[in-house]
Write a protein that holds these residues in place. Structure first.
Motif, PDB file in Angstrom:
ATOM      1  N   TYR A 111      -1.461   9.354  -3.821  1.00 35.16           N
ATOM      2  CA  TYR A 111      -1.615   8.184  -4.679  1.00 35.16           C
ATOM      3  C   TYR A 111      -0.534   7.166  -4.323  1.00 35.16           C
ATOM      4  O   TYR A 111       0.575   7.513  -3.920  1.00 35.16           O
ATOM      5  N   SER A 112      -0.857   5.905  -4.436  1.00 30.18           N
ATOM      6  CA  SER A 112       0.096   4.832  -4.117  1.00 30.18           C
ATOM      7  C   SER A 112       0.692   4.242  -5.381  1.00 30.18           C
ATOM      8  O   SER A 112       0.007   4.091  -6.395  1.00 30.18           O
ATOM      9  N   GLU A 113       1.951   3.876  -5.317  1.00 31.12           N
ATOM     10  CA  GLU A 113       2.634   3.255  -6.444  1.00 31.12           C
ATOM     11  C   GLU A 113       2.578   1.739  -6.360  1.00 31.12           C
ATOM     12  O   GLU A 113       2.635   1.046  -7.375  1.00 31.12           O
ATOM     13  N   PRO A 279      -7.383   4.568  -1.648  1.00 32.15           N
ATOM     14  CA  PRO A 279      -6.564   3.981  -0.579  1.00 32.15           C
ATOM     15  C   PRO A 279      -6.705   2.473  -0.500  1.00 32.15           C
ATOM     16  O   PRO A 279      -7.779   1.909  -0.726  1.00 32.15           O
ATOM     17  N   CYS A 280      -5.601   1.829  -0.183  1.00 33.72           N
ATOM     18  CA  CYS A 280      -5.569   0.385   0.033  1.00 33.72           C
ATOM     19  C   CYS A 280      -4.376   0.127   0.945  1.00 33.72           C
ATOM     20  O   CYS A 280      -3.255  -0.072   0.478  1.00 33.72           O
ATOM     21  N   GLY A 281      -4.620   0.188   2.251  1.00 35.80           N
ATOM     22  CA  GLY A 281      -3.526   0.179   3.203  1.00 35.80           C
ATOM     23  C   GLY A 281      -3.243  -1.184   3.820  1.00 35.80           C
ATOM     24  O   GLY A 281      -4.162  -1.951   4.121  1.00 35.80           O
ATOM     25  N   SER A 282      -1.979  -1.469   4.023  1.00 35.51           N
ATOM     26  CA  SER A 282      -1.569  -2.671   4.746  1.00 35.51           C
ATOM     27  C   SER A 282      -1.666  -2.425   6.249  1.00 35.51           C
ATOM     28  O   SER A 282      -1.325  -1.332   6.731  1.00 35.51           O
ATOM     29  N   ILE A 283      -2.113  -3.429   6.990  1.00 28.87           N
ATOM     30  CA  ILE A 283      -2.128  -3.325   8.458  1.00 28.87           C
ATOM     31  C   ILE A 283      -1.153  -4.329   9.075  1.00 28.87           C
ATOM     32  O   ILE A 283      -1.219  -4.602  10.274  1.00 28.87           O
ATOM     33  N   ALA A 284      -0.248  -4.856   8.267  1.00 30.50           N
ATOM     34  CA  ALA A 284       0.700  -5.857   8.777  1.00 30.50           C
ATOM     35  C   ALA A 284       1.529  -5.306   9.933  1.00 30.50           C
ATOM     36  O   ALA A 284       1.781  -6.008  10.922  1.00 30.50           O
TER      37      ALA A 284
END
Length: 324
Positions: A111-113, A279-284
């Protein structure tokens, strides 16, 4: 360079192998059996196939030595699922290859914070798969710091594309959800449909592996997310799919416990796993260091997959057609 791909006949390999061949590399594909790629490409005639059953070879203690004997410059491992498996291969290859690329998973985050999730955020993995993938990542990065092992780790999201059904807007794999949306029929989503899924087209995953090899100085010792530009909420996903087929999504929402009662155990299990992770990932980081530029949005990747599925089965959908 000579590139060894372990598990190269799957969905990622379908797109990665042609990219490697066209880039001028020699490719050796290691798998249990020679399988047909999901998408035909003439470059596959240039591939050398080596049949190794990884599970049996690891039980016999000779898998790593057999990979080493292929004398590759680059080794890409697409099917590693335990720390022991990763350790045995990494220790055998250390000092003998130029680059090792491991296929991880967005599931390492649990889980993401904060979202979008970045690669340096604290890991909160849960479930056997996510926990094991997180342990593999931790081991490989530690081994790099300790010995200089030239590892890069790429974490894909929900991989999809032709021949591979995507996770649907209800969070599971039943294609009936897509059929109902395409026909303009009602579907039922858990909660308020605000949990997220983050897809990626298999060709964009292949692109990331190529970019990591081409930008070795930036990629070694690092982990990267490999997903589309933006995640989708379940609700937004459903609305997007319906619109592709000229429909307006008819959605009903039920609290989790009630939703579970009207779905079979397998669908409930898969949906819980996906919405619990959301999931909701950054690709920066991948864009900056690898010049990763995904070609497909989440919806575009899914659209290509489901249209291929409908065509293959002769399913006709849309405002002016009746589904078969």
């Amino acid at each position: 360079m000579k590139v060894i791909i372990i598990g190269g006949t799957g969905h990622i390999g379908t797109y990665l192998v042609p990219r490697l061949i066209k880039a001028g590399h020699t490719v050796v594909c290691v798998s249990r059996q020679q399988a047909e790629p999901y998408v035909n490409d003439e470059t596959w005639t240039s591939v050398e196939y080596v049949t190794i059953d990884r599970t049996k070879a690891e039980e016999n203690g000779d898998f790593a030595s057999r990979i080493l004997a292929l004398k590759g410059d680059v080794v890409i491992d697409l099917i590693c699922f335990t720390t022991e498996s990763a350790r045995n291969l990494a220790e055998a290859l250390n000092g003998k290859i130029q680059h090792f690329l491991h296929c991880g998973s967005m599931w390492v985050h649990g889980y993401s914070e904060q979202i979008p999730t970045t690669e340096n955020q604290k890991r909160n993995p849960f479930g056997e798969y996510g926990i094991d993938k997180a342990k593999i990542e931790a081991y490989l990065l530690a081994f790099h710091k300790e010995s200089g092992f030239p590892v890069t780790i790429l974490h894909p999201g929900h991989i999809t594309g032709p021949g591979w059904l995507p996770i649907n807007p209800a969070g599971h794999l039943d294609p009936e959800i897509f059929i109902r949306l395409a026909k303009g029929e009602e579907i039922v989503l858990p909660n308020f449909g605000m949990e997220t899924v983050h897809h990626v087209h298999a060709d964009d995953v292949a692109q990331a592996f190529i970019k990591a090899i081409e930008n070795k100085k930036n990629s070694i010792g690092e982990s990267f997310h490999v997903v589309s530009e933006q995640a989708l909420t379940l609700r937004g996903f459903a609305e997007g799919v319906a619109s592709v087929f000229g429909r307006e999504a008819k959605l009903k929402f039920l609290p989790w416990e009630e939703w579970g009662k009207v779905n079979n155990p397998r669908n409930k299990e898969l949906t819980w796993d996906h919405i619990a992770h959301s999931p909701c990932g950054s690709i920066a980081k991948a864009k900056q260091l690898l010049n990763y530029q995904p070609k497909y949005s989440s919806l575009e990747a899914v659209q290509e997959a489901i249209e291929h599925y409908f065509d293959k089965l002769g399913i006709q959908v849309g405002p002016n057609q009746e589904g078969k």
